[in-house]
Design a protein around this motif. Structure first.
Motif, mmCIF file in Angstrom:
data_model
loop_
_atom_site.group_PDB
_atom_site.id
_atom_site.type_symbol
_atom_site.label_atom_id
_atom_site.label_comp_id
_atom_site.label_asym_id
_atom_site.label_seq_id
_atom_site.Cartn_x
_atom_site.Cartn_y
_atom_site.Cartn_z
ATOM 1 N N TRP A 31 -3.791 9.826 6.898
ATOM 2 C CA TRP A 31 -3.942 8.499 6.304
ATOM 3 C C TRP A 31 -2.674 8.277 5.501
ATOM 4 O O TRP A 31 -2.369 9.023 4.574
ATOM 5 N N VAL A 32 -1.908 7.254 5.881
ATOM 6 C CA VAL A 32 -0.627 6.957 5.239
ATOM 7 C C VAL A 32 -0.754 5.632 4.501
ATOM 8 O O VAL A 32 -1.062 4.606 5.105
ATOM 9 N N ILE A 33 -0.538 5.667 3.201
ATOM 10 C CA ILE A 33 -0.559 4.452 2.385
ATOM 11 C C ILE A 33 0.885 4.063 2.127
ATOM 12 O O ILE A 33 1.661 4.842 1.572
ATOM 13 N N MET A 34 1.244 2.890 2.583
ATOM 14 C CA MET A 34 2.611 2.405 2.473
ATOM 15 C C MET A 34 2.799 1.619 1.178
ATOM 16 O O MET A 34 1.826 1.150 0.574
ATOM 17 N N LYS A 35 4.035 1.477 0.747
ATOM 18 C CA LYS A 35 4.345 0.567 -0.351
ATOM 19 C C LYS A 35 4.020 -0.835 0.150
ATOM 20 O O LYS A 35 4.342 -1.190 1.279
ATOM 21 N N ASN A 81 11.090 5.946 3.495
ATOM 22 C CA ASN A 81 11.328 5.239 2.228
ATOM 23 C C ASN A 81 10.168 4.325 1.844
ATOM 24 O O ASN A 81 10.032 3.963 0.683
ATOM 25 N N ASN A 82 9.358 3.932 2.823
ATOM 26 C CA ASN A 82 8.269 2.990 2.560
ATOM 27 C C ASN A 82 6.917 3.663 2.410
ATOM 28 O O ASN A 82 5.910 2.988 2.232
ATOM 29 N N ILE A 83 6.870 4.991 2.488
ATOM 30 C CA ILE A 83 5.612 5.717 2.359
ATOM 31 C C ILE A 83 5.354 6.018 0.886
ATOM 32 O O ILE A 83 6.206 6.557 0.198
ATOM 33 N N ALA A 84 4.153 5.668 0.418
ATOM 34 C CA ALA A 84 3.780 5.927 -0.976
ATOM 35 C C ALA A 84 2.921 7.183 -1.094
ATOM 36 O O ALA A 84 3.142 8.008 -1.975
ATOM 37 N N VAL A 85 1.907 7.333 -0.201
ATOM 38 C CA VAL A 85 0.951 8.440 -0.295
ATOM 39 C C VAL A 85 0.605 8.930 1.108
ATOM 40 O O VAL A 85 0.411 8.123 2.015
ATOM 41 N N LEU A 86 0.494 10.244 1.265
ATOM 42 C CA LEU A 86 0.015 10.857 2.505
ATOM 43 C C LEU A 86 -1.286 11.586 2.207
ATOM 44 O O LEU A 86 -1.352 12.363 1.260
ATOM 45 N N VAL A 87 -2.302 11.356 3.033
ATOM 46 C CA VAL A 87 -3.583 12.033 2.869
ATOM 47 C C VAL A 87 -3.875 12.786 4.166
ATOM 48 O O VAL A 87 -4.313 12.177 5.139
#
Length: 95
Positions: A31-35, A81-87
């Motif tokens: 699960w990738v949460i982007m900026k 550069n645009n990735i905020a969080v990795l789950v």
């Protein structure tokens, strides 16, 4: 303090480097949460030192004024550069 050995460390997972943890997740769902207002859920196929990632079998979730918009994609290349969080192994409750 002595730093833990690098490589195939089988001890406490909190002693892993972030890149080692991501490497162990290749082939798993992420699960990738982007900026901004986008999130993605897909299977991690690869990444580089800048955390640019290739995901397959992707569901893109975008927040819009009308609600959440879901888009299915076969494959996507994400700019690190645009990735905020990795789950690792995670997914949002609404999927």
């Amino acid at each position: 303090m002595i730093a833990p050995k690098k490589g195939n460390y089988q001890g406490n997972p909190s002693h892993l480097l972030p890149s080692e943890l991501i490497d162990r997740c290749i082939g798993s769902r992420m699960w990738v949460i982007m900026k901004g207002d986008k999130e993605l859920v897909g299977t991690l196929r690869g990444f580089d030192v800048y955390v640019n990632m290739v995901l397959e079998d992707v569901t893109e979730i975008e927040d819009t004024p009308e609600g959440k918009k879901l888009t299915k994609l076969d494959q996507i290349l994400l700019n690190g550069n645009n990735i905020a969080v990795l789950v690792p192994g995670g997914k949002p409750d609404f999927l």
